[in-house]
Design an enzyme around this catalytic site. Structure first.
Site, mmCIF file in Angstrom:
data_model
loop_
_atom_site.group_PDB
_atom_site.id
_atom_site.type_symbol
_atom_site.label_atom_id
_atom_site.label_comp_id
_atom_site.label_asym_id
_atom_site.label_seq_id
_atom_site.Cartn_x
_atom_site.Cartn_y
_atom_site.Cartn_z
ATOM 1 N N LYS A 175 0.838 -1.209 0.000
ATOM 2 C CA LYS A 175 0.000 0.000 0.000
ATOM 3 C C LYS A 175 0.869 1.255 0.000
ATOM 4 O O LYS A 175 0.667 2.165 -0.795
ATOM 5 C CB LYS A 175 -0.939 0.001 1.194
ATOM 6 C CG LYS A 175 -1.922 1.168 1.206
ATOM 7 C CD LYS A 175 -2.828 1.150 2.430
ATOM 8 C CE LYS A 175 -3.791 -0.006 2.386
ATOM 9 N NZ LYS A 175 -4.757 0.021 3.505
ATOM 10 N N GLU B 164 10.192 -5.234 4.234
ATOM 11 C CA GLU B 164 10.419 -6.558 3.656
ATOM 12 C C GLU B 164 10.129 -6.570 2.158
ATOM 13 O O GLU B 164 10.904 -7.110 1.361
ATOM 14 C CB GLU B 164 9.528 -7.600 4.344
ATOM 15 C CG GLU B 164 9.818 -7.818 5.805
ATOM 16 C CD GLU B 164 8.900 -7.040 6.723
ATOM 17 O OE1 GLU B 164 8.597 -7.526 7.811
ATOM 18 O OE2 GLU B 164 8.478 -5.924 6.323
ATOM 19 N N GLY C 292 -5.210 -5.021 5.284
ATOM 20 C CA GLY C 292 -4.344 -5.947 4.560
ATOM 21 C C GLY C 292 -4.774 -7.394 4.636
ATOM 22 O O GLY C 292 -4.783 -8.109 3.632
ATOM 23 N N ARG C 293 -5.165 -7.855 5.830
ATOM 24 C CA ARG C 293 -5.511 -9.268 5.984
ATOM 25 C C ARG C 293 -6.889 -9.602 5.436
ATOM 26 O O ARG C 293 -7.302 -10.758 5.459
ATOM 27 C CB ARG C 293 -5.402 -9.676 7.455
ATOM 28 C CG ARG C 293 -6.229 -8.848 8.414
ATOM 29 C CD ARG C 293 -5.818 -9.151 9.860
ATOM 30 N NE ARG C 293 -6.439 -8.266 10.824
ATOM 31 C CZ ARG C 293 -6.010 -7.054 11.136
ATOM 32 N NH1 ARG C 293 -4.942 -6.557 10.519
ATOM 33 N NH2 ARG C 293 -6.613 -6.325 12.048
ATOM 34 N N GLU D 271 -4.208 -11.438 14.411
ATOM 35 C CA GLU D 271 -3.864 -10.030 14.213
ATOM 36 C C GLU D 271 -5.083 -9.147 14.441
ATOM 37 O O GLU D 271 -4.961 -7.995 14.845
ATOM 38 C CB GLU D 271 -3.291 -9.797 12.810
ATOM 39 C CG GLU D 271 -2.613 -8.448 12.647
ATOM 40 C CD GLU D 271 -1.811 -8.326 11.362
ATOM 41 O OE1 GLU D 271 -0.585 -8.584 11.406
ATOM 42 O OE2 GLU D 271 -2.394 -7.989 10.323
ATOM 43 N N HIS E 201 -1.104 -38.148 12.167
ATOM 44 C CA HIS E 201 0.192 -38.754 12.470
ATOM 45 C C HIS E 201 1.138 -37.711 13.053
ATOM 46 O O HIS E 201 2.354 -37.910 13.068
ATOM 47 C CB HIS E 201 0.777 -39.362 11.195
ATOM 48 C CG HIS E 201 -0.087 -40.425 10.603
ATOM 49 N ND1 HIS E 201 0.026 -41.753 10.933
ATOM 50 C CD2 HIS E 201 -1.120 -40.338 9.716
ATOM 51 C CE1 HIS E 201 -0.884 -42.455 10.271
ATOM 52 N NE2 HIS E 201 -1.597 -41.619 9.529
ATOM 53 N N LYS F 150 9.352 -3.943 14.488
ATOM 54 C CA LYS F 150 9.904 -3.327 13.274
ATOM 55 C C LYS F 150 10.697 -2.073 13.607
ATOM 56 O O LYS F 150 11.769 -1.816 13.042
ATOM 57 C CB LYS F 150 8.774 -3.001 12.298
ATOM 58 C CG LYS F 150 8.104 -4.210 11.679
ATOM 59 C CD LYS F 150 7.077 -3.780 10.646
ATOM 60 C CE LYS F 150 6.448 -4.972 9.956
ATOM 61 N NZ LYS F 150 5.493 -4.580 8.903
#
Length: 523
Positions: free
Chosen positions: A209, A215, A269-270, A355, A386, A513
């Site tokens: 955005k 990152e 964002g999510r 979040e 398993h 951050k």
């Protein structure tokens, strides 16, 4: 108008639930089913092909009625109406929450700051359709005249997890293009992706955005430098596109303005895979399938808005989770898709849920003295059987689980699918009913292990009485996946409203951050 500030523990419904819990904590699922032959039917809800069987929870009709009363007393209906109408319910960031508008086929305008956002959404969808068609049909050419064969999505968090999960989930519908996702700032991750690619046939989508996310921009810069070892600066325009609101920064990177897709601050964002953030989905499976994904989500949107709470799938899932979390003190929830295509769903829902609702301050700015979001985790069946299912069956913790299954396979391997679904149902039955000492005793005798009974008996008993939900769909399609994702989105909303928190900010990700930047500066 902001959401109301209502402490759920001060409501009349919470007090009644607390009193009721002294009875409910003694419920045995075996007994509940034995005493009510219609229990499964009474505690099941269906929306078209989406079915929810929540009968294997520690509830009676009284429990459900009280939980629905809690939702009503905390003004959930009003909150739903505000959300869909465009009210700025993300108060801490002064934003509307309108990811639902991205998949709306209604002509009804939705206004944000006095502007109808529907035309912008439709224009973006048209642009995505046109662009996807060009790339898929080989009309879009790279700098050497070759068509694009590989797509790389460069993003992090919501700009990666949603698209990555859906592209993996819809692999059955993929076209000729190969999809890749770069998210981690770990250079080894980037290196491994690039080692598989050819610059002249790869298209990169930078999703940020602000176009400043550390990152994402670090990875994008590394990739651009790799690209420029073979190509010229002017060739960037043919191989890089952006999804961003920072047009100037994207242009400075070398991206043509017409190849920049919009992002809006009223989409978190999510919850953004429905927007141009989902461009990698549209490219991987075609725009028509992307639109079906949106249409499936809209089915659940309309259901969430209009269905009575007793028949409302996201509301029921939300209040059941609160029942387990706040009253039974369960600390985690497991998400267990019995479909290998959905192996990334638990990771996606970890972000979406934790979040959003991992908060300890209420809507009045006060420290919360009750539990909010639990830890979300999971994996794909039958691999999980398993791995960690031992803990769910015989561990010391109560862990509610959502089992997600599909009635029909995609590739027609019916024998394997029958075995898959047999395991799907068997695991829920085992969690609910367990295995008694008497049953184990008889089993060991019939196996000619009578001499070992006293030694083995304690270890082979399954207490059972462990809760689960069965979420079943007909077949994994773009529409059904859209329905499934939207169901969890609205479950998140339901919980956030009742817990009296703001679900749509994420200040908790910022401190680490900031400290990382200081550490780099001080080196």
């Amino acid at each position: 108008m902001p959401l109301q500030n209502i402490n759920p523990t001060k409501t009349e419904a919470w007090k009644k639930l607390t009193d009721h819990f002294s009875e409910a904590e003694k419920y045995e699922l075996k007994t509940l089913f034995r005493n009510d032959k219609q229990r499964k039917e009474r505690f099941s809800v269906q929306l078209e092909e989406l079915k929810l069987d929540f009968s294997k929870n520690h509830i009676t009709q009284k429990t459900l009625d009280l939980l629905i009363s809690l939702a009503k007393e905390t003004k959930l209906k009003d909150a739903i109406n505000q959300c869909f109408s465009g009210a700025k319910i993300n108060v801490t960031e002064e934003r509307a929450v309108l990811h639902t508008a991205l998949r709306s086929n209604s002509d009804t305008p939705i206004f944000v700051d006095g502007e109808d956002i529907k035309p912008k959404i439709q224009a973006c969808l048209k642009k995505m359709k046109s662009f996807s068609k060009k790339v898929i049909s080989k009309k879009w050419k790279g700098y050497t005249g070759k068509p694009i064969t590989d797509i790389v999505n460069i993003g992090v968090g919501g700009s990666d997890l949603g698209p990555s999960m859906v592209v993996q989930g819809l692999q059955f519908y993929r076209n000729r293009l190969n999809s890749h996702f770069v998210s981690n700032i770990d250079g080894d991750h980037v290196y491994e992706i690039l080692s598989k690619l050819h610059p002249e046939t790869t298209l990169f989508i930078i999703v940020s955005k602000s176009f400043t996310t550390d990152e994402t921009i670090t990875n994008a810069t590394t990739i651009r430098n790799w690209f420029l070892k073979s190509a010229e600066v002017t060739d960037i325009a043919k191989h890089f596109v952006a999804v961003s609101s920072n047009i100037d920064q994207a242009i400075d990177f070398g991206i043509r303005k017409k190849n920049i897709f919009p992002m809006w601050n009223w989409v978190g964002g999510r919850f953004s895979l429905w927007s141009a953030v989902g461009l990698s989905i549209s490219l991987a499976v075609g725009f028509d399938n992307f639109k079906e994904l949106l249409n499936g989500a809209e089915k659940v949107d309309n259901h969430f808005k209009t269905a009575d709470f007793h028949e409302n799938i996201p509301v029921i899932l939300g209040v059941l989770s609160i029942w387990s979390n706040n009253f039974f003190k369960s600390e985690t929830e497991a998400i267990l898709p019995y479909n290998q295509y959905l192996c990334k769903l638990p990771a996606y829902l970890q972000q979406a849920i934790m979040e959003s609702n991992g908060k300890s301050v209420d809507r009045g700015g006060n420290q919360i003295k009750y539990q909010t979001c639990g830890v979300i985790w999971g994996g794909a069946g039958t691999d999980i059987q398993h791995a960690f299912m031992q803990l769910l069956h015989q561990g010391t913790k109560l862990i509610p689980a959502d089992f997600i299954g599909f009635e029909e396979p995609l590739h027609g391997l019916t024998i394997q699918h029958e075995k898959l679904m047999a395991n799907y149902y068997a695991q829920m039955e085992a969690l609910a009913y367990g295995k008694t000492k008497e049953e184990i005793h008889l089993e060991l005798k019939t196996q000619n292990k009578a001499a070992q009974i006293n030694k083995l008996l304690p270890y082979k008993v399954f207490e059972g009485n462990r809760p689960s939900n069965a979420i079943t769909l007909k077949k994994l399609t773009p529409k059904s996946l859209g329905m499934l994702i939207a169901t969890y989105e609205h479950k998140i909303f339901t919980q956030g409203v009742i817990w009296n928190i703001y679900s749509f900010d994420q200040f908790g990700v910022e401190l680490g951050k900031e400290l990382a930047k200081k550490l780099l500066i001080n080196e």
